[in-house]
Design a protein around this motif. Structure first.
Motif, PDB file in Angstrom:
ATOM      1  N   ASN A  78      34.618  48.754  40.042  1.00 22.87           N
ATOM      2  CA  ASN A  78      35.094  47.636  39.214  1.00 22.87           C
ATOM      3  C   ASN A  78      36.000  46.701  40.015  1.00 22.87           C
ATOM      4  N   ASN A  81      33.805  44.753  42.362  1.00 20.53           N
ATOM      5  CA  ASN A  81      33.061  43.721  41.630  1.00 20.53           C
ATOM      6  C   ASN A  81      33.946  42.524  41.299  1.00 20.53           C
ATOM      7  N   LYS A  84      34.174  40.553  44.352  1.00 24.00           N
ATOM      8  CA  LYS A  84      32.937  39.784  44.532  1.00 24.00           C
ATOM      9  C   LYS A  84      32.983  38.501  43.698  1.00 24.00           C
ATOM     10  N   ARG A  85      33.518  38.583  42.471  1.00 27.65           N
ATOM     11  CA  ARG A  85      33.671  37.372  41.643  1.00 27.65           C
ATOM     12  C   ARG A  85      34.603  36.376  42.334  1.00 27.65           C
ATOM     13  N   SER A 117      28.148  46.476  45.474  1.00 28.65           N
ATOM     14  CA  SER A 117      28.980  45.292  45.222  1.00 28.65           C
ATOM     15  C   SER A 117      28.490  44.048  45.969  1.00 28.65           C
TER      16      SER A 117
END
Length: 127
Positions: A78, A81, A84-85, A117
């Protein structure tokens, strides 16, 4: 926005050391993570990254976990991720992951995290 400093501890559950710095953009998680209420521990870290995206365009993330349990594994993904955003919004994300060179399982986990990811994670084995 405030820094996050959590001193790791080994009591009934094992809590990692966390040091997230607003001024430097460097975020470190180290030690071991064996928690019962993993969501309660990691959700504020994810929220910190979300908020940090509004004030900065680069972040350095350092992971030095020698052990983590299955529930922590989900929350690490999480976190990645969310990073990554950050990257998709135009931010620069640098991730360093240090692991014991003999810990083949950890190395394989890191490779899986990179794949899951779609982030570049620089891996550094040590003795």
């Amino acid at each position: 926005m405030e820094d996050i400093h959590i001193k790791g501890s080994k009591d009934i559950y094992i809590i990692p050391t966390v040091d997230f710095s607003v001024s430097s953009g460097k975020c470190i998680i180290s030690g071991e993570s064996f928690l019962e209420e993993t969501a309660k521990f990691y959700t504020p870290l994810i929220e910190w990254i979300k908020n940090y995206k509004t004030i900065a365009d680069s972040i350095e993330f350092v992971i030095k976990l020698s052990y983590f349990n299955t529930s922590t594994s989900k929350w690490i993904l999480n976190l990645l991720n969310e990073l990554k955003r950050f990257e998709k919004l135009g931010g620069k994300v640098t991730i360093f992951w240090y692991y014991h060179q003999e810990d083949v399982d950890m190395r394989d986990d890191i490779i899986d995290y990179m794949s899951d990811s779609n982030l570049d994670i620089k891996m550094f084995p040590f003795d």
